[in-house]
Design a protein around this motif. Structure first.
Motif, PDB file in Angstrom:
ATOM      1  N   PRO A  85       0.805  -1.259   0.165  1.00 57.26           N
ATOM      2  CA  PRO A  85      -0.100  -0.070  -0.012  1.00 57.26           C
ATOM      3  C   PRO A  85       0.915   1.256  -0.042  1.00 57.26           C
ATOM      4  CG  PRO A  85      -0.498  -1.262   1.915  1.00 57.26           C
ATOM      5  CD  PRO A  85       0.670  -1.891   1.248  1.00 57.26           C
ATOM      6  N   ALA A  86       0.360   2.390  -0.348  1.00 61.07           N
ATOM      7  CA  ALA A  86       1.164   3.626  -0.735  1.00 61.07           C
ATOM      8  C   ALA A  86       1.386   4.057   0.902  1.00 61.07           C
ATOM      9  CB  ALA A  86       0.359   4.517  -1.359  1.00 61.07           C
ATOM     10  N   PRO A  87       2.510   4.555   0.990  1.00 66.48           N
ATOM     11  CA  PRO A  87       2.476   5.194   2.370  1.00 66.48           C
ATOM     12  C   PRO A  87       1.567   6.360   2.768  1.00 66.48           C
ATOM     13  CG  PRO A  87       4.449   6.084   1.109  1.00 66.48           C
ATOM     14  CD  PRO A  87       3.580   5.164   0.222  1.00 66.48           C
ATOM     15  N   THR A  88       1.255   6.505   4.062  1.00 68.63           N
ATOM     16  CA  THR A  88       0.399   7.783   4.439  1.00 68.63           C
ATOM     17  C   THR A  88       1.003   8.934   4.597  1.00 68.63           C
ATOM     18  OG1 THR A  88       0.135   6.557   6.698  1.00 68.63           O
ATOM     19  CG2 THR A  88      -1.431   6.137   4.903  1.00 68.63           C
ATOM     20  N   THR A  89       2.272   8.886   5.090  1.00 71.37           N
ATOM     21  CA  THR A  89       3.004   9.952   5.473  1.00 71.37           C
ATOM     22  C   THR A  89       4.375   9.837   5.268  1.00 71.37           C
ATOM     23  OG1 THR A  89       3.228   9.325   7.735  1.00 71.37           O
ATOM     24  CG2 THR A  89       1.538  10.617   7.386  1.00 71.37           C
ATOM     25  N   GLY A  90       5.276  10.536   5.341  1.00 77.02           N
ATOM     26  CA  GLY A  90       6.718  10.580   5.295  1.00 77.02           C
ATOM     27  C   GLY A  90       7.288  11.667   4.345  1.00 77.02           C
ATOM     28  N   GLY A  92       8.195  13.900   1.829  1.00 76.01           N
ATOM     29  CA  GLY A  92       7.894  14.089   0.368  1.00 76.01           C
ATOM     30  C   GLY A  92       6.708  13.601  -0.100  1.00 76.01           C
ATOM     31  N   VAL A  93       6.021  12.417   0.700  1.00 75.59           N
ATOM     32  CA  VAL A  93       5.145  11.762   0.613  1.00 75.59           C
ATOM     33  C   VAL A  93       3.675  12.686   0.308  1.00 75.59           C
ATOM     34  CG1 VAL A  93       3.486   9.931   1.107  1.00 75.59           C
ATOM     35  CG2 VAL A  93       5.617   9.669   1.293  1.00 75.59           C
ATOM     36  N   ASP A  94       3.530  13.609   1.385  1.00 73.42           N
ATOM     37  CA  ASP A  94       2.323  14.530   1.245  1.00 73.42           C
ATOM     38  C   ASP A  94       2.533  15.447   0.309  1.00 73.42           C
ATOM     39  OD1 ASP A  94       1.564  13.340   3.676  1.00 73.42           O
ATOM     40  OD2 ASP A  94       2.603  14.703   4.974  1.00 73.42           O
ATOM     41  N   GLU A  95       3.780  15.957   0.094  1.00 77.04           N
ATOM     42  CA  GLU A  95       3.678  16.917  -1.188  1.00 77.04           C
ATOM     43  C   GLU A  95       3.534  15.994  -2.501  1.00 77.04           C
ATOM     44  OE1 GLU A  95       6.235  16.494   1.171  1.00 77.04           O
ATOM     45  OE2 GLU A  95       6.127  18.280   2.050  1.00 77.04           O
ATOM     46  N   ALA A  96       3.987  15.067  -2.741  1.00 73.96           N
ATOM     47  CA  ALA A  96       3.790  14.226  -3.853  1.00 73.96           C
ATOM     48  C   ALA A  96       2.493  13.989  -3.904  1.00 73.96           C
ATOM     49  CB  ALA A  96       4.632  12.986  -3.822  1.00 73.96           C
ATOM     50  N   LEU A 100      -0.010  14.852  -7.405  1.00 74.66           N
ATOM     51  CA  LEU A 100      -0.468  13.700  -7.901  1.00 74.66           C
ATOM     52  C   LEU A 100      -2.110  13.949  -7.791  1.00 74.66           C
ATOM     53  CD1 LEU A 100       1.846  11.055  -7.006  1.00 74.66           C
ATOM     54  CD2 LEU A 100       1.885  12.012  -9.344  1.00 74.66           C
ATOM     55  N   ALA A 101      -2.556  14.106  -6.872  1.00 68.12           N
ATOM     56  CA  ALA A 101      -4.184  14.285  -6.608  1.00 68.12           C
ATOM     57  C   ALA A 101      -4.627  15.198  -7.837  1.00 68.12           C
ATOM     58  CB  ALA A 101      -4.431  14.844  -5.316  1.00 68.12           C
ATOM     59  N   GLY A 102      -3.872  16.496  -8.011  1.00 74.11           N
ATOM     60  CA  GLY A 102      -4.617  17.143  -8.962  1.00 74.11           C
ATOM     61  C   GLY A 102      -3.996  17.139 -10.452  1.00 74.11           C
ATOM     62  N   GLU A 161       0.291   5.690  -7.702  1.00 73.44           N
ATOM     63  CA  GLU A 161       0.535   4.410  -6.654  1.00 73.44           C
ATOM     64  C   GLU A 161       2.102   4.167  -6.926  1.00 73.44           C
ATOM     65  OE1 GLU A 161      -1.989   1.273  -7.289  1.00 73.44           O
ATOM     66  OE2 GLU A 161      -3.667   2.494  -7.581  1.00 73.44           O
ATOM     67  N   ILE A 162       2.745   4.007  -7.932  1.00 73.65           N
ATOM     68  CA  ILE A 162       3.968   3.611  -8.208  1.00 73.65           C
ATOM     69  C   ILE A 162       4.966   4.746  -7.457  1.00 73.65           C
ATOM     70  CG2 ILE A 162       5.710   3.171  -9.741  1.00 73.65           C
ATOM     71  CD1 ILE A 162       3.898   1.929 -11.703  1.00 73.65           C
ATOM     72  N   VAL A 163       4.599   6.081  -7.634  1.00 74.75           N
ATOM     73  CA  VAL A 163       5.479   6.936  -7.388  1.00 74.75           C
ATOM     74  C   VAL A 163       5.391   7.207  -5.623  1.00 74.75           C
ATOM     75  CG1 VAL A 163       5.570   9.406  -7.162  1.00 74.75           C
ATOM     76  CG2 VAL A 163       5.554   8.459  -9.155  1.00 74.75           C
ATOM     77  N   LEU A 164       4.457   6.801  -5.076  1.00 79.68           N
ATOM     78  CA  LEU A 164       4.200   6.853  -3.815  1.00 79.68           C
ATOM     79  C   LEU A 164       4.654   5.836  -2.973  1.00 79.68           C
ATOM     80  CD1 LEU A 164       0.431   8.359  -3.705  1.00 79.68           C
ATOM     81  CD2 LEU A 164       2.447   9.764  -2.952  1.00 79.68           C
ATOM     82  N   ALA A 165       4.584   4.586  -3.556  1.00 78.16           N
ATOM     83  CA  ALA A 165       5.049   3.364  -3.103  1.00 78.16           C
ATOM     84  C   ALA A 165       6.582   3.293  -3.093  1.00 78.16           C
ATOM     85  CB  ALA A 165       4.637   2.076  -3.858  1.00 78.16           C
TER      86      ALA A 165
END
Length: 173
Positions: A85-90, A92-96, A100-102, A161-165
């Protein structure tokens, strides 16, 4: 064969060899054992395994030939793995995640993505270019299906998904 949690191709190879050895031991026959290797589980290697299935088949066949002097043959290697599963925090994760959401709503990014897809289409082998675009696809890969269908929403979602993983596991290569 369970590859859950494995993080290197060497570990996958070791697991394949051990599974093939066990299959030969269980067979107790002088006849050739024909095997179908199915890799299952959640692993950060999911994308890498899907990217080069031919290398997996070659590795499995090499392991089979190395065991028991030709008493085993790997007919096929199937992938039934998934990414963690993609990480929830960390870092660069929040920024990424926000970026990616937009992404699908960013006309410049979508235009750039479509331009890249068009470039990839121009470089494809002639036999693929001549194929009927309305013919059913023979791939189970959702990213490839999205790419061929030019479904930017699905493509961006899958790539996200790939980037966040990768961000979540520190991009261990």
């Amino acid at each position: 064969m369970d590859v859950d949690g494995l993080t290197s191709r060497a570990e996958v190879g070791d697991r394949m060899r051990a599974a093939l050895e066990q299959a030969l031991t269980n067979e107790e026959s002088d006849r050739m054992l024909v095997c179908r290797v199915v890799l299952e589980g959640t692993t950060p290697l999911h994308g890498a395994l899907q990217a080069d299935p031919q290398a997996l088949s070659h590795d499995a066949r090499a392991h089979a030939l190395g065991l028991g002097g030709g008493l085993a043959w790997v007919e096929k290697v199937e992938l039934a793995t998934q990414s963690p599963p993609a990480p929830t925090t960390g870092e660069g994760v929040d920024e990424a995640r926000a970026l990616l959401a937009g992404a699908a709503d960013d006309p410049a990014l979508v235009a750039s993505l479509l331009e890249s897809l068009e470039e990839m289409r121009r470089r494809q082998p002639a036999e693929l270019a001549a194929a009927d675009p309305d013919a059913p696809l023979v791939t189970d890969d959702p990213l490839l299906r999205a790419l061929i269908a030019r479904d930017t929403q699905a493509l961006i979602s899958g790539l996200s998904e790939i980037v966040l993983a990768r961000l979540g596991d520190g991009d261990k290569r």
